[in-house]
Design a protein around this motif. Structure first.
Motif, PDB file in Angstrom:
ATOM      1  N   UNK A 173     -14.987   9.657  88.552  1.00  0.00           N
ATOM      2  CA  UNK A 173     -15.002  10.726  89.558  1.00  0.00           C
ATOM      3  C   UNK A 173     -16.022  11.802  89.201  1.00  0.00           C
ATOM      4  N   UNK A 174     -16.052  12.222  87.926  1.00  0.00           N
ATOM      5  CA  UNK A 174     -16.990  13.258  87.489  1.00  0.00           C
ATOM      6  C   UNK A 174     -18.442  12.824  87.667  1.00  0.00           C
ATOM      7  N   UNK A 175     -18.755  11.620  87.234  1.00  0.00           N
ATOM      8  CA  UNK A 175     -20.130  11.135  87.336  1.00  0.00           C
ATOM      9  C   UNK A 175     -20.553  10.948  88.799  1.00  0.00           C
ATOM     10  N   UNK A 176     -19.654  10.418  89.608  1.00  0.00           N
ATOM     11  CA  UNK A 176     -19.978  10.232  91.024  1.00  0.00           C
ATOM     12  C   UNK A 176     -20.146  11.574  91.736  1.00  0.00           C
ATOM     13  N   UNK A 177     -19.423  12.600  91.294  1.00  0.00           N
ATOM     14  CA  UNK A 177     -19.581  13.928  91.895  1.00  0.00           C
ATOM     15  C   UNK A 177     -21.016  14.403  91.742  1.00  0.00           C
ATOM     16  N   UNK A 178     -21.594  14.185  90.569  1.00  0.00           N
ATOM     17  CA  UNK A 178     -22.969  14.601  90.323  1.00  0.00           C
ATOM     18  C   UNK A 178     -23.962  13.734  91.105  1.00  0.00           C
ATOM     19  N   UNK A 179     -23.727  12.422  91.103  1.00  0.00           N
ATOM     20  CA  UNK A 179     -24.632  11.505  91.799  1.00  0.00           C
ATOM     21  C   UNK A 179     -24.657  11.809  93.301  1.00  0.00           C
ATOM     22  N   UNK A 180     -23.486  11.981  93.906  1.00  0.00           N
ATOM     23  CA  UNK A 180     -23.392  12.163  95.343  1.00  0.00           C
ATOM     24  C   UNK A 180     -23.787  13.563  95.791  1.00  0.00           C
ATOM     25  N   UNK A 181     -23.831  14.509  94.869  1.00  0.00           N
ATOM     26  CA  UNK A 181     -24.241  15.868  95.240  1.00  0.00           C
ATOM     27  C   UNK A 181     -25.675  15.903  95.754  1.00  0.00           C
ATOM     28  N   UNK A 182     -26.467  14.887  95.437  1.00  0.00           N
ATOM     29  CA  UNK A 182     -27.854  14.835  95.896  1.00  0.00           C
ATOM     30  C   UNK A 182     -27.947  14.531  97.395  1.00  0.00           C
ATOM     31  N   UNK A 183     -26.965  13.828  97.942  1.00  0.00           N
ATOM     32  CA  UNK A 183     -27.096  13.357  99.323  1.00  0.00           C
ATOM     33  C   UNK A 183     -25.934  13.733 100.229  1.00  0.00           C
ATOM     34  N   UNK A 184     -24.791  14.072  99.665  1.00  0.00           N
ATOM     35  CA  UNK A 184     -23.599  14.266 100.493  1.00  0.00           C
ATOM     36  C   UNK A 184     -23.206  15.736 100.601  1.00  0.00           C
ATOM     37  N   UNK A 185     -22.617  16.087 101.715  1.00  0.00           N
ATOM     38  CA  UNK A 185     -22.116  17.436 101.940  1.00  0.00           C
ATOM     39  C   UNK A 185     -20.797  17.622 101.184  1.00  0.00           C
ATOM     40  N   UNK A 186     -20.596  18.819 100.679  1.00  0.00           N
ATOM     41  CA  UNK A 186     -19.376  19.119  99.938  1.00  0.00           C
ATOM     42  C   UNK A 186     -18.139  18.881 100.799  1.00  0.00           C
ATOM     43  N   UNK A 239     -19.798  23.254  91.841  1.00  0.00           N
ATOM     44  CA  UNK A 239     -20.351  23.531  90.510  1.00  0.00           C
ATOM     45  C   UNK A 239     -21.419  22.523  90.127  1.00  0.00           C
ATOM     46  N   UNK A 240     -21.289  21.277  90.593  1.00  0.00           N
ATOM     47  CA  UNK A 240     -22.274  20.244  90.280  1.00  0.00           C
ATOM     48  C   UNK A 240     -23.571  20.431  91.065  1.00  0.00           C
ATOM     49  N   UNK A 241     -23.533  21.261  92.109  1.00  0.00           N
ATOM     50  CA  UNK A 241     -24.768  21.561  92.832  1.00  0.00           C
ATOM     51  C   UNK A 241     -25.610  22.581  92.078  1.00  0.00           C
ATOM     52  N   UNK A 242     -24.964  23.365  91.227  1.00  0.00           N
ATOM     53  CA  UNK A 242     -25.662  24.456  90.552  1.00  0.00           C
ATOM     54  C   UNK A 242     -25.979  24.176  89.089  1.00  0.00           C
ATOM     55  N   UNK A 243     -25.310  23.229  88.473  1.00  0.00           N
ATOM     56  CA  UNK A 243     -25.506  22.995  87.042  1.00  0.00           C
ATOM     57  C   UNK A 243     -25.338  21.516  86.729  1.00  0.00           C
ATOM     58  N   UNK A 244     -25.986  21.020  85.676  1.00  0.00           N
ATOM     59  CA  UNK A 244     -25.903  19.601  85.312  1.00  0.00           C
ATOM     60  C   UNK A 244     -24.556  19.253  84.699  1.00  0.00           C
ATOM     61  N   UNK A 245     -24.259  17.959  84.686  1.00  0.00           N
ATOM     62  CA  UNK A 245     -22.974  17.485  84.172  1.00  0.00           C
ATOM     63  C   UNK A 245     -22.767  17.874  82.715  1.00  0.00           C
TER      64      UNK A 245
END
Length: 313
Positions: A173-186, A239-245
């Motif tokens: 879940x954590x890793x996918x949150x970062x990956x999907x933040x590039x293309x998906x809306x919160x 938070x994943x939109x503003x800072x790296x994992x």
């Protein structure tokens, strides 16, 4: 309420804003854990989990859908969004089963193997440059967790298995949150998380809807599960939109501090001196991760290192 948009907000390098988001999220998660622990003492885990996700989903339909419209269900990588949502729902179920069999500190300590795994995997999977200071922060935070919980004595084996299962799906879940933040809306990711959980556990309600009639306080606690989950995961995703994992992961250890305070307030369990020392280490981990050295680099270089130059679709 944010207005409907045609594209997700781009990732930016704003670590302080990311840290504020994750601090708020961990407080809400700790509240959710405490409330969950109270309710599963009188009701079965699938029922409590179903009510949490159904209320979360209804809140979004009532409060967010009128503003977001179709944007709330529009996704680019739908399969990954659903996998992320299923990971969250299954993880919630597993951690609740663990809470039934073990005390909150020990259960939470095992669960906090997840941020360490995120730091380890954010390099090869997310292509983020993990600096040595971030590793140190993760190790310091994990040491604090061990001091707080001191696992290893008298734990229920099945509870440990459930907690370790939660670690696996929570890492996904954590890793996918970062990956999907590039293309998906919160809001879209939040809605699918609520929808998948509501459907997945809701279909079992005919077999899980039993037990004593809830009091007014219990009804309020049931309702608050959805609210705290919604707000917590909104802040967490932001938070994943503003800072790296690698920065967010060590800061999630603050969850242990909130859990300790709420545990003392609700259950009357005052932390021992050695546990307080662990909480201080947790706070130190957050400070280290927030101020790790990045001298001699221009903003564009920082963005590149953090994987923030990929254009959001």
């Amino acid at each position: 309420m944010p207005p409907a948009t045609t594209a997700p907000a781009p990732l930016t390098h704003q670590p302080l804003r990311g840290l504020v988001c994750v601090l708020g999220a961990t407080l809400l998660f700790a509240y959710n854990d405490t409330t969950n622990k109270l309710l599963i003492a009188d009701y079965n885990v699938p029922l409590v989990t179903a009510i949490r996700y159904i209320s979360h989903c209804l809140l979004m339909l009532a409060l967010v859908a009128p503003f977001q419209g179709r944007e709330m269900v529009r996704t680019v990588r739908t399969r990954l969004v659903i996998v992320r949502a299923a990971s969250l729902a299954f993880g919630s179920f597993l951690i609740s089963l663990a809470f039934q069999r073990m005390p909150v500190p020990e259960t939470t300590a095992i669960a906090y193997l997840c941020p360490v795994l995120v730091v380890v995997l954010s390099g090869p999977i997310l292509r983020e440059k993990v600096q040595p200071v971030a590793w140190i922060a993760a190790l310091v935070g994990f040491s604090g967790v061990l001091l707080i919980a001191r696992p290893g004595g008298g734990l229920d084996p099945l509870g440990v298995i459930f907690a370790l299962g939660n670690v696996i799906v929570a890492t996904s879940y954590n890793l996918l949150s970062r990956v999907l933040a590039h293309t998906e809306r919160t809001m879209a990711m939040l809605f699918y998380s609520a929808l998948v959980g509501a459907i997945g556990f809701g279909i079992f309600l005919p077999w899980t809807l039993y037990g004593v009639a809830p009091t007014q306080l219990q009804l309020a606690l049931f309702a608050s599960l959805g609210v705290s989950a919604w707000l917590g995961h909104y802040l967490f995703t932001q938070s994943y939109r503003y800072a790296p994992a690698a920065l967010i992961a060590p800061m999630t250890y603050v969850h242990l501090l909130w859990a300790g305070l709420l545990g003392w307030f609700v259950f009357g369990h005052a932390p021992e001196p050695i546990a307080i020392g662990g909480m201080l280490l947790v706070a130190l981990a957050g400070i280290i991760s927030a101020v790790r050295p990045r001298k001699g680099q221009r903003p564009a270089q920082l963005a590149s290192e953090d994987g923030l130059t990929e254009k959001a679709g």
